[in-house]
Enzyme design. Structure first.
Site, PDB file in Angstrom:
ATOM      1  N   ASP A 231       0.843  -1.197   0.000  1.00  0.00           N
ATOM      2  CA  ASP A 231       0.000   0.000   0.000  1.00  0.00           C
ATOM      3  C   ASP A 231       0.878   1.246   0.000  1.00  0.00           C
ATOM      4  O   ASP A 231       1.152   1.844   1.041  1.00  0.00           O
ATOM      5  CB  ASP A 231      -0.971  -0.002   1.180  1.00  0.00           C
ATOM      6  CG  ASP A 231      -2.140  -0.959   0.966  1.00  0.00           C
ATOM      7  OD1 ASP A 231      -2.187  -1.616  -0.087  1.00  0.00           O
ATOM      8  OD2 ASP A 231      -3.004  -1.046   1.862  1.00  0.00           O
TER       9      ASP A 231
ATOM     10  N   ASN B  94      -3.114  -4.418  -1.398  1.00  0.00           N
ATOM     11  CA  ASN B  94      -4.386  -4.395  -2.129  1.00  0.00           C
ATOM     12  C   ASN B  94      -4.594  -3.080  -2.871  1.00  0.00           C
ATOM     13  O   ASN B  94      -5.280  -3.029  -3.897  1.00  0.00           O
ATOM     14  CB  ASN B  94      -5.557  -4.652  -1.180  1.00  0.00           C
ATOM     15  CG  ASN B  94      -5.621  -3.635  -0.054  1.00  0.00           C
ATOM     16  OD1 ASN B  94      -4.692  -3.533   0.751  1.00  0.00           O
ATOM     17  ND2 ASN B  94      -6.705  -2.899   0.034  1.00  0.00           N
TER      18      ASN B  94
ATOM     19  N   HIS C 277       1.370  -8.650   2.705  1.00  0.00           N
ATOM     20  CA  HIS C 277       0.591  -7.471   3.098  1.00  0.00           C
ATOM     21  C   HIS C 277      -0.455  -7.727   4.193  1.00  0.00           C
ATOM     22  O   HIS C 277      -0.381  -7.117   5.262  1.00  0.00           O
ATOM     23  CB  HIS C 277      -0.066  -6.861   1.859  1.00  0.00           C
ATOM     24  CG  HIS C 277      -0.773  -5.578   2.147  1.00  0.00           C
ATOM     25  ND1 HIS C 277      -0.129  -4.472   2.669  1.00  0.00           N
ATOM     26  CD2 HIS C 277      -2.088  -5.217   1.993  1.00  0.00           C
ATOM     27  CE1 HIS C 277      -1.002  -3.486   2.830  1.00  0.00           C
ATOM     28  NE2 HIS C 277      -2.196  -3.909   2.433  1.00  0.00           N
TER      29      HIS C 277
ATOM     30  N   HIS D 246     -10.350  -5.949   8.897  1.00  0.00           N
ATOM     31  CA  HIS D 246      -9.657  -7.033   8.183  1.00  0.00           C
ATOM     32  C   HIS D 246      -9.440  -8.269   9.065  1.00  0.00           C
ATOM     33  O   HIS D 246      -8.509  -9.057   8.811  1.00  0.00           O
ATOM     34  CB  HIS D 246      -8.311  -6.545   7.644  1.00  0.00           C
ATOM     35  CG  HIS D 246      -8.415  -5.309   6.798  1.00  0.00           C
ATOM     36  ND1 HIS D 246      -9.159  -5.275   5.644  1.00  0.00           N
ATOM     37  CD2 HIS D 246      -7.867  -4.071   6.952  1.00  0.00           C
ATOM     38  CE1 HIS D 246      -9.071  -4.059   5.114  1.00  0.00           C
ATOM     39  NE2 HIS D 246      -8.307  -3.315   5.890  1.00  0.00           N
TER      40      HIS D 246
ATOM     41  N   HIS E 234      -4.457  -0.785   9.877  1.00  0.00           N
ATOM     42  CA  HIS E 234      -3.844   0.505  10.146  1.00  0.00           C
ATOM     43  C   HIS E 234      -3.612   0.715  11.642  1.00  0.00           C
ATOM     44  O   HIS E 234      -4.231   1.572  12.290  1.00  0.00           O
ATOM     45  CB  HIS E 234      -4.705   1.617   9.567  1.00  0.00           C
ATOM     46  CG  HIS E 234      -4.865   1.500   8.083  1.00  0.00           C
ATOM     47  ND1 HIS E 234      -5.908   2.065   7.390  1.00  0.00           N
ATOM     48  CD2 HIS E 234      -4.101   0.856   7.161  1.00  0.00           C
ATOM     49  CE1 HIS E 234      -5.780   1.786   6.107  1.00  0.00           C
ATOM     50  NE2 HIS E 234      -4.698   1.041   5.949  1.00  0.00           N
TER      51      HIS E 234
END
Length: 578
Positions: free
Chosen positions: A277, A341, A423, A433, A462
């Site tokens: 990302d 992603n 990731h 997620h 995050h």
């Protein structure tokens, strides 16, 4: 030698003005976190100081500890790439170039991405596989975006890098290849994009831990960058390591990004591992309109659009308030990248990952991979494995077969440490997620466990979280430590709720990754959460979790084992979260 233990972090407030005229001015420095008063936009961030104390070395099996410091014990002359991107406005105005770097394996390849222009050319460094080679990439001319675009001719500008051990004696020259990529949308009203010319040049004959100066451009025009420098990676070996490795993910292009980059640079790393990302170009429409939630704001678009100039801003190939923060970093510190992603970026003819695969160079061939999505490299005594979570990871797929071959070739006498990166995390306790990559874990965890992987780095969520040594959701002294560092500075905001908090456990059917599909996340069958989809407290495998922006620093330490043979050396990895 000193021995290290975990300690409570000390919070320091640093406020820096981000106005272009006053950027970098220190406005406030003190204890605690607050917002400094100034007439311009300011960047406020808290950093944690490392402390050294005590007489023991804890392990992650000792339970939760501060994220500022922890140690791990292992479970069991090279190449440089340079990539450079140049931009020059068709109206004759020169623009700042950007820089990004990354170091490679025991071959120490480095890749530099950058641009050639009339002003300083930013560069990105990257490791690359092979026998002491290095690649340089640069961009020439400005990108184009609009209805009527005409791709540039990649052969119109030579791909050259001049380099040497002395700044004013660049006695070596290497030629490379060039390319242009397009991002096309076959829908009325959407703007198409074509990049500047991206050059990749391979440098050979590099000596480990040696400083090299380099200049990128086409000497026949002339159009040459300023002279930059980098330090080649340490040679592969059990006592040869980079001093510091920075790990960062989900960086984006925000004021939080500039704060993260500033703190990262102050730690003076030898290598940066980027866990996906990059610039979040797919959070914008092709006209540059952006949103913190694309699906919420732009649900009616015929295709998921992107604003590709964000890549140029991120690299610094085009003037932008955030570009200058990256230039000093990516021009001299190698960067190794794995896709996230937000790099999928669908376009016409079902093409994906075009910008990612074009702008970066990868040691795929040197590591026996046929893909830019998965590869491996050595950094001193560490063997890194970069895996793709958005390409087939089934046991019958090419990635799994490559991974098995790569692990079989690892010599732990040469590279005692084995680190894997992808990731989306397998062990995250945040609601965001939650168990999204469960199918990848089910397919690959046994293989990585059997070969004794020591550490796993991921992003995507995050926030920051560090696990205890874990295998199949159970504490296991032979399992790896999983570290999530998906908090570099993205615009999607932070992950806050945990799945184990009351009312926060997500519906299982909503958790699978939308791009990869599949459903593998079932209720737990054993342990404290048996019969449930989520725990009702912080899981045992979760050692520490924190919602904040930042990056990680991985260091190699050694000490004397005074309880046995006096001259016997032991080693450990220390990870600091800053």
């Amino acid at each position: 030698m000193s021995r290290y233990i975990s300690s409570q972090p000390a919070a320091i407030l640093i406020s820096v003005c981000t106005h272009p005229r006053f950027r970098g001015t220190l406005l406030e420095f003190g204890n605690g976190c607050g917002i400094s008063e100034c007439n311009f936009a300011c960047c406020v961030g808290c950093i944690q100081l490392l402390c050294v104390d005590g007489d023991g070395i804890p392990t992650t099996l000792d339970g939760p500890s501060s994220p500022s410091l922890f140690l791990l014990t292992p479970a069991s002359a090279e190449t440089l790439w340079i990539c450079l991107t140049l931009t020059l406005d068709f109206r004759g105005r020169s623009k700042a170039l950007s820089l990004n770097k990354s170091l490679s394996p025991s071959l120490l390849p480095m890749i530099l991405f950058g641009s050639l222009g009339l002003q300083d050319t930013p560069v990105k460094l990257r490791f690359h596989g092979g026998s002491r080679p290095m690649f340089l990439a640069k961009n020439y001319w400005e990108f184009q975006i609009g209805d009527n675009i005409k791709p540039l001719d990649p052969k119109s500008v030579a791909s050259q890098v001049f380099y040497g051990k002395k700044k004013h004696r660049l006695v070596h020259m290497s030629n490379g290849h060039s390319l242009v990529y397009n991002q096309l949308y076959p829908f009325e009203g959407l703007q198409n994009y074509t990049s500047g010319i991206i050059h990749h040049v391979r440098l050979t004959g590099l000596k480990p831990e040696t400083v090299y100066y380099y200049q990128c451009g086409d000497a026949s025009i002339p159009a040459l960058s300023d002279i930059h420098h980098f330090k080649a990676m340490a040679a592969s070996g059990p006592r040869s390591y980079p001093n510091r490795i920075a790990v960062v993910g989900d960086l984006g292009l925000t004021y939080n990004t500039t704060s993260t980059i500033s703190h990262l640079m102050s730690n003076d790393p030898d290598l940066i591992v980027f866990v996906g990302d990059v610039c979040y170009a797919n959070m914008y429409l092709t006209n540059g309109t952006g949103s913190d939630c694309y699906s919420c704001s732009f649900s009616q678009t015929p295709i998921h659009e992107t604003y590709q100039p964000r890549w140029d801003y991120w690299e610094g190939a085009t003037l932008n308030p955030f570009s200058t923060a990256l230039l000093p970093l990516i021009s001299k510190i190698p960067i190794m990248v794995v896709e996230g992603n937000h790099e999928i970026e669908e376009q016409a003819e079902n093409q994906t990952f075009v910008a990612y695969s074009s702008r970066f160079a990868f040691p795929s061939k040197e590591s026996g991979s046929s893909s830019t999505f998965y590869y491996s490299f050595n950094a001193g005594g560490i063997h890194f494995i970069m895996l793709g979570a958005y390409i087939s990871y089934d046991k019958s797929g090419e990635q799994y077969k490559w991974l098995e071959r790569d692990l079989k070739k690892v010599d732990r006498k040469v590279t005692p440490w084995l680190v894997a990166t992808w990731h989306p995390p397998w062990y995250s306790t945040y609601k965001a997620h939650y168990r999204e990559a469960e199918c990848m874990r089910v397919a690959m965890e046994d293989l990585l466990y059997n070969y004794g992987v020591d550490i796993v780095f991921s992003g995507h969520v995050h926030a920051y979280e560090r696990s205890n040594r874990v295998y199949n959701y159970t504490l296991d002294p032979c399992g790896p430590v999983h570290i999530t560092v998906g908090d570099g500075g993205n615009r999607e905001k932070m992950a806050i709720p945990h799945a184990d908090e009351p009312g926060q456990c997500p519906e299982p059917s909503t958790t699978p990754d939308k791009y990869m599909g599949g459903f593998c996340a079932f209720n737990f069958t054993s342990g404290p959460a048996a019969g449930c989809f989520c725990w009702d407290r912080q899981p045992d495998y979760s050692a520490y979790r924190e919602t904040s922006f930042g990056h990680g620093i991985l260091e190699y330490l050694w000490w004397l084992n005074l309880t046995s043979t006096p001259d016997k050396l032991r080693s450990a990895m220390r990870a600091a979260y800053l």
